[in-house]
Design a protein around this motif. Structure first.
Motif, PDB file in Angstrom:
ATOM      1  N   LEU A 116       4.806  -3.072   1.779  1.00 56.04           N
ATOM      2  CA  LEU A 116       3.571  -2.162   0.751  1.00 56.04           C
ATOM      3  C   LEU A 116       2.631  -1.903   1.795  1.00 56.04           C
ATOM      4  CD1 LEU A 116       5.160  -4.301  -1.836  1.00 56.04           C
ATOM      5  CD2 LEU A 116       5.582  -2.240  -0.799  1.00 56.04           C
ATOM      6  N   LEU A 117       1.444  -0.702   1.514  1.00 57.59           N
ATOM      7  CA  LEU A 117       0.075  -0.526   1.400  1.00 57.59           C
ATOM      8  C   LEU A 117      -0.484  -0.920   0.263  1.00 57.59           C
ATOM      9  CD1 LEU A 117      -1.972   0.474   3.556  1.00 57.59           C
ATOM     10  CD2 LEU A 117      -1.312   3.182   2.176  1.00 57.59           C
ATOM     11  N   GLY A 118      -0.539  -1.291  -0.510  1.00 56.75           N
ATOM     12  CA  GLY A 118      -1.218  -1.109  -1.866  1.00 56.75           C
ATOM     13  C   GLY A 118      -2.016  -0.525  -1.991  1.00 56.75           C
ATOM     14  N   ARG A 178      -9.530   4.303   5.322  1.00 56.73           N
ATOM     15  CA  ARG A 178      -9.223   4.465   4.329  1.00 56.73           C
ATOM     16  C   ARG A 178      -7.523   5.037   4.477  1.00 56.73           C
ATOM     17  NH1 ARG A 178     -11.404   5.037  -1.269  1.00 56.73           N
ATOM     18  NH2 ARG A 178      -9.619   4.482  -1.916  1.00 56.73           N
ATOM     19  N   VAL A 179      -7.048   4.387   3.781  1.00 57.33           N
ATOM     20  CA  VAL A 179      -5.119   4.592   4.302  1.00 57.33           C
ATOM     21  C   VAL A 179      -4.770   4.916   2.675  1.00 57.33           C
ATOM     22  CG1 VAL A 179      -2.716   4.998   5.254  1.00 57.33           C
ATOM     23  CG2 VAL A 179      -4.933   4.160   6.076  1.00 57.33           C
ATOM     24  N   GLU A 180      -3.758   6.054   2.489  1.00 59.95           N
ATOM     25  CA  GLU A 180      -3.073   5.850   1.466  1.00 59.95           C
ATOM     26  C   GLU A 180      -2.062   6.471   1.917  1.00 59.95           C
ATOM     27  OE1 GLU A 180      -5.471   8.430  -1.670  1.00 59.95           O
ATOM     28  OE2 GLU A 180      -7.312   7.472  -1.609  1.00 59.95           O
ATOM     29  N   SER A 181      -1.283   6.632   0.970  1.00 61.20           N
ATOM     30  CA  SER A 181       0.421   6.740   0.928  1.00 61.20           C
ATOM     31  C   SER A 181       1.082   6.527  -0.204  1.00 61.20           C
ATOM     32  CB  SER A 181       1.231   5.782   1.538  1.00 61.20           C
ATOM     33  OG  SER A 181       2.788   5.529   1.953  1.00 61.20           O
ATOM     34  N   ALA A 182       1.878   8.029  -0.848  1.00 62.58           N
ATOM     35  CA  ALA A 182       2.665   8.299  -1.862  1.00 62.58           C
ATOM     36  C   ALA A 182       4.055   7.245  -1.711  1.00 62.58           C
ATOM     37  CB  ALA A 182       3.116   9.736  -2.159  1.00 62.58           C
ATOM     38  N   SER A 183       4.357   6.942  -0.563  1.00 61.02           N
ATOM     39  CA  SER A 183       5.592   6.201  -0.364  1.00 61.02           C
ATOM     40  C   SER A 183       5.780   4.721  -0.785  1.00 61.02           C
ATOM     41  CB  SER A 183       6.535   6.547   0.806  1.00 61.02           C
ATOM     42  OG  SER A 183       6.863   5.292   1.317  1.00 61.02           O
ATOM     43  N   PRO A 184       6.320   3.629  -1.241  1.00 61.73           N
ATOM     44  CA  PRO A 184       5.854   2.837  -1.276  1.00 61.73           C
ATOM     45  C   PRO A 184       5.909   1.740  -0.215  1.00 61.73           C
ATOM     46  CG  PRO A 184       7.776   3.385  -2.302  1.00 61.73           C
ATOM     47  CD  PRO A 184       7.122   4.738  -2.064  1.00 61.73           C
ATOM     48  N   GLY A 232      -9.081  -4.330   3.225  1.00 56.59           N
ATOM     49  CA  GLY A 232      -9.673  -3.455   2.157  1.00 56.59           C
ATOM     50  C   GLY A 232      -8.878  -4.569   0.700  1.00 56.59           C
ATOM     51  N   LEU A 233      -8.054  -5.510   1.253  1.00 60.61           N
ATOM     52  CA  LEU A 233      -7.528  -5.981  -0.420  1.00 60.61           C
ATOM     53  C   LEU A 233      -7.843  -7.730  -0.249  1.00 60.61           C
ATOM     54  CD1 LEU A 233      -3.381  -4.816   1.113  1.00 60.61           C
ATOM     55  CD2 LEU A 233      -4.850  -4.357  -0.957  1.00 60.61           C
ATOM     56  N   ARG A 234      -7.842  -8.115  -1.346  1.00 62.26           N
ATOM     57  CA  ARG A 234      -7.370  -9.692  -1.637  1.00 62.26           C
ATOM     58  C   ARG A 234      -6.604 -10.709  -0.782  1.00 62.26           C
ATOM     59  NH1 ARG A 234      -8.633  -9.498  -8.142  1.00 62.26           N
ATOM     60  NH2 ARG A 234      -6.114  -8.594  -7.670  1.00 62.26           N
ATOM     61  N   PRO A 235      -6.432 -11.255  -0.523  1.00 63.10           N
ATOM     62  CA  PRO A 235      -5.569 -12.407  -0.282  1.00 63.10           C
ATOM     63  C   PRO A 235      -5.059 -11.992  -1.079  1.00 63.10           C
ATOM     64  CG  PRO A 235      -7.538 -13.126   0.432  1.00 63.10           C
ATOM     65  CD  PRO A 235      -8.203 -11.967  -0.661  1.00 63.10           C
ATOM     66  N   SER A 236      -5.370 -12.413  -2.023  1.00 67.33           N
ATOM     67  CA  SER A 236      -3.429 -12.447  -3.398  1.00 67.33           C
ATOM     68  C   SER A 236      -3.154 -11.594  -3.832  1.00 67.33           C
ATOM     69  CB  SER A 236      -4.402 -13.104  -5.082  1.00 67.33           C
ATOM     70  OG  SER A 236      -5.233 -12.091  -5.144  1.00 67.33           O
ATOM     71  N   ILE A 248      -2.261  -9.706  -1.039  1.00 69.51           N
ATOM     72  CA  ILE A 248      -1.859  -9.154   0.172  1.00 69.51           C
ATOM     73  C   ILE A 248      -0.127 -10.745   0.193  1.00 69.51           C
ATOM     74  CG2 ILE A 248      -1.729 -10.119   2.900  1.00 69.51           C
ATOM     75  CD1 ILE A 248      -4.348  -9.150   2.707  1.00 69.51           C
ATOM     76  N   LEU A 249      -0.328 -11.334  -0.250  1.00 67.79           N
ATOM     77  CA  LEU A 249       0.384 -12.571  -0.563  1.00 67.79           C
ATOM     78  C   LEU A 249       1.674 -11.634  -1.340  1.00 67.79           C
ATOM     79  CD1 LEU A 249      -1.477 -14.149   1.189  1.00 67.79           C
ATOM     80  CD2 LEU A 249      -1.145 -15.840   0.164  1.00 67.79           C
ATOM     81  N   ALA A 250       0.950 -11.502  -2.825  1.00 70.58           N
ATOM     82  CA  ALA A 250       1.952 -10.489  -3.930  1.00 70.58           C
ATOM     83  C   ALA A 250       3.041  -9.829  -3.554  1.00 70.58           C
ATOM     84  CB  ALA A 250       1.153 -10.436  -5.087  1.00 70.58           C
ATOM     85  N   GLY A 251       2.297  -9.213  -2.268  1.00 68.36           N
ATOM     86  CA  GLY A 251       2.825  -7.852  -2.154  1.00 68.36           C
ATOM     87  C   GLY A 251       3.707  -8.457  -0.406  1.00 68.36           C
ATOM     88  N   SER A 252       3.982  -9.387  -0.089  1.00 62.04           N
ATOM     89  CA  SER A 252       4.732 -10.049   0.751  1.00 62.04           C
ATOM     90  C   SER A 252       6.152 -11.100   0.162  1.00 62.04           C
ATOM     91  CB  SER A 252       3.991 -10.992   1.943  1.00 62.04           C
ATOM     92  OG  SER A 252       2.619 -10.275   2.403  1.00 62.04           O
ATOM     93  N   ARG A 253       6.135 -10.981  -0.492  1.00 59.73           N
ATOM     94  CA  ARG A 253       7.047 -11.724  -1.427  1.00 59.73           C
ATOM     95  C   ARG A 253       8.612 -11.414  -1.339  1.00 59.73           C
ATOM     96  NH1 ARG A 253       4.828 -11.767  -7.711  1.00 59.73           N
ATOM     97  NH2 ARG A 253       2.636 -13.462  -7.021  1.00 59.73           N
ATOM     98  N   ARG A 254       8.568 -10.157  -1.134  1.00 62.73           N
ATOM     99  CA  ARG A 254       9.836  -9.852   0.073  1.00 62.73           C
ATOM    100  C   ARG A 254      10.342  -9.247   0.981  1.00 62.73           C
ATOM    101  NH1 ARG A 254      11.439  -5.088  -4.108  1.00 62.73           N
ATOM    102  NH2 ARG A 254      13.279  -4.851  -3.188  1.00 62.73           N
ATOM    103  N   LEU A 255       9.198  -9.715   1.785  1.00 61.90           N
ATOM    104  CA  LEU A 255       9.242  -9.772   3.491  1.00 61.90           C
ATOM    105  C   LEU A 255       9.810 -10.240   4.304  1.00 61.90           C
ATOM    106  CD1 LEU A 255       7.531  -7.381   5.514  1.00 61.90           C
ATOM    107  CD2 LEU A 255       5.760  -9.794   5.322  1.00 61.90           C
ATOM    108  N   ALA A 256      10.527 -10.015   5.304  1.00 64.19           N
ATOM    109  CA  ALA A 256      11.004 -10.667   5.945  1.00 64.19           C
ATOM    110  C   ALA A 256      10.084 -11.175   7.173  1.00 64.19           C
ATOM    111  CB  ALA A 256      12.765  -9.968   6.594  1.00 64.19           C
ATOM    112  N   LEU A 257      10.004 -12.511   8.038  1.00 62.24           N
ATOM    113  CA  LEU A 257       8.437 -12.358   8.577  1.00 62.24           C
ATOM    114  C   LEU A 257       9.353 -12.837   9.901  1.00 62.24           C
ATOM    115  CD1 LEU A 257       5.942 -12.687   9.604  1.00 62.24           C
ATOM    116  CD2 LEU A 257       5.835 -15.052   8.536  1.00 62.24           C
ATOM    117  N   HIS A 258       9.431 -12.205  11.260  1.00 63.74           N
ATOM    118  CA  HIS A 258       9.749 -12.972  12.311  1.00 63.74           C
ATOM    119  C   HIS A 258       8.629 -13.497  12.846  1.00 63.74           C
ATOM    120  CE1 HIS A 258      11.928 -13.899  15.876  1.00 63.74           C
ATOM    121  NE2 HIS A 258      10.605 -12.946  16.234  1.00 63.74           N
ATOM    122  N   ASP A 259       8.241 -14.397  13.783  1.00 71.00           N
ATOM    123  CA  ASP A 259       7.020 -14.658  14.293  1.00 71.00           C
ATOM    124  C   ASP A 259       7.143 -15.983  15.221  1.00 71.00           C
ATOM    125  OD1 ASP A 259       4.531 -15.619  14.607  1.00 71.00           O
ATOM    126  OD2 ASP A 259       4.197 -17.322  12.937  1.00 71.00           O
TER     127      ASP A 259
END
Length: 273
Positions: A32-34, A80-86, A250-254, A256-267
């Motif tokens: 998500l871009l948000g 700034r970046v905007e996207s009409a797609s989620p 360009g986003l609050r930390p909260s 960013i975390l909320a938008g990452s709940r369904r994110l698969a992370l490879h670190d």
């Protein structure tokens, strides 16, 4: 994420399409871009629209809006970046890791760029990672080859500055001062600051601030509180943490975390689902 019509997008959403691959010098993000305000990255930023999605929009430093399927932003350029797609596809290449003059031609621009073969490669790379997401597949891919078709030319740096950079990359939350780093590589304080900016193009303070903010990406799936994450990433308190992260992303930390709940992370060798 909103549902879309059509069997292709709906199938992708069933298996999950959001993922992030982090290495020490690269990041690939499909998520998500948000509603992001102006952001400023310390690396080369690349944005690609998913297949079938509307073009992306970008505003560079308060200028006119541009639109296209591929957006390129050099390091330290507010935008700034905007996207009409989620969903948005985003690559990040650390500035100190590559020779800017030897990057592919399309990466040496700023704003909307036409490079259909690269766009197709990024979309295909996302699909290949999705096919193996949740399995130990990432280590079988070379990041640059997957997305750029070849290993990007490395940047040559003064060995003393490279030593300091490696130290910061290894521990971005560390508190080593410019004084301490200068002493560690046998340079006076003033000579170190001058040489660091000459070699990297940014001040020591700006470089360390970027690396600290970048390290947040490794914590987006942790159940910790924002205060704990702030301390883990080297910020003295939540206020400094929030201010710095908003300047970079360009986003609050909260958010960013909320938008990452369904994110698969490879670190770096481990997959978090």
């Amino acid at each position: 994420m909103q549902e879309t019509t059509g069997s292709g997008p709906r199938t992708a959403r069933k298996r999950g399409e959001r993922l992030m691959w982090i290495t020490r010098q690269r990041v690939f993000y499909a998520g998500l871009l948000g509603v992001a305000a102006e952001r400023t990255f310390g690396g080369h930023g690349v944005y690609v629209s998913p297949a079938g999605a509307p073009p992306l929009r970008i505003c560079i430093g308060g200028g006119a809006w541009q639109s296209g399927d591929l957006l390129v932003v050099p390091p330290q350029v507010p935008h700034r970046v905007e996207s009409a797609s989620p969903l948005i596809l985003n690559l990040l290449v650390e500035a100190e890791s590559v020779d800017a003059a030897r990057l592919p031609a399309f990466l040496q621009h700023c704003g909307c760029v036409t490079a259909p073969d690269f766009v197709r490669r990024v979309r295909d790379g996302h699909a290949r990672l999705l096919a193996g997401s949740g399995r130990e597949c990432f280590d079988s891919f070379d990041f640059d080859t997957l997305f750029f078709g070849a290993v990007l030319a490395a940047r040559t740096l003064d060995a003393r500055i490279r030593t300091v950079i490696d130290r910061i990359n290894a521990d971005p939350s560390g508190t080593a001062s410019a004084d301490a780093c200068a002493a560690a590589v046998g340079l006076s304080f003033s000579r170190f600051l001058h040489l660091f900016k000459q070699e990297t193009g940014v001040t020591f303070r700006a470089f360390r601030a970027w690396k600290r903010a970048r390290s947040l990406l490794r914590h987006v799936r942790e159940p910790s509180t924002l205060t704990d994450i702030a301390l883990d990433t080297g910020y003295p308190d939540s206020t400094h943490f929030s201010h710095s992260i908003r300047q970079v992303y360009g986003l609050r930390p909260s958010d960013i975390l909320a938008g990452s709940r369904r994110l698969a992370l490879h670190d770096a060798g481990r997959v978090v689902l």
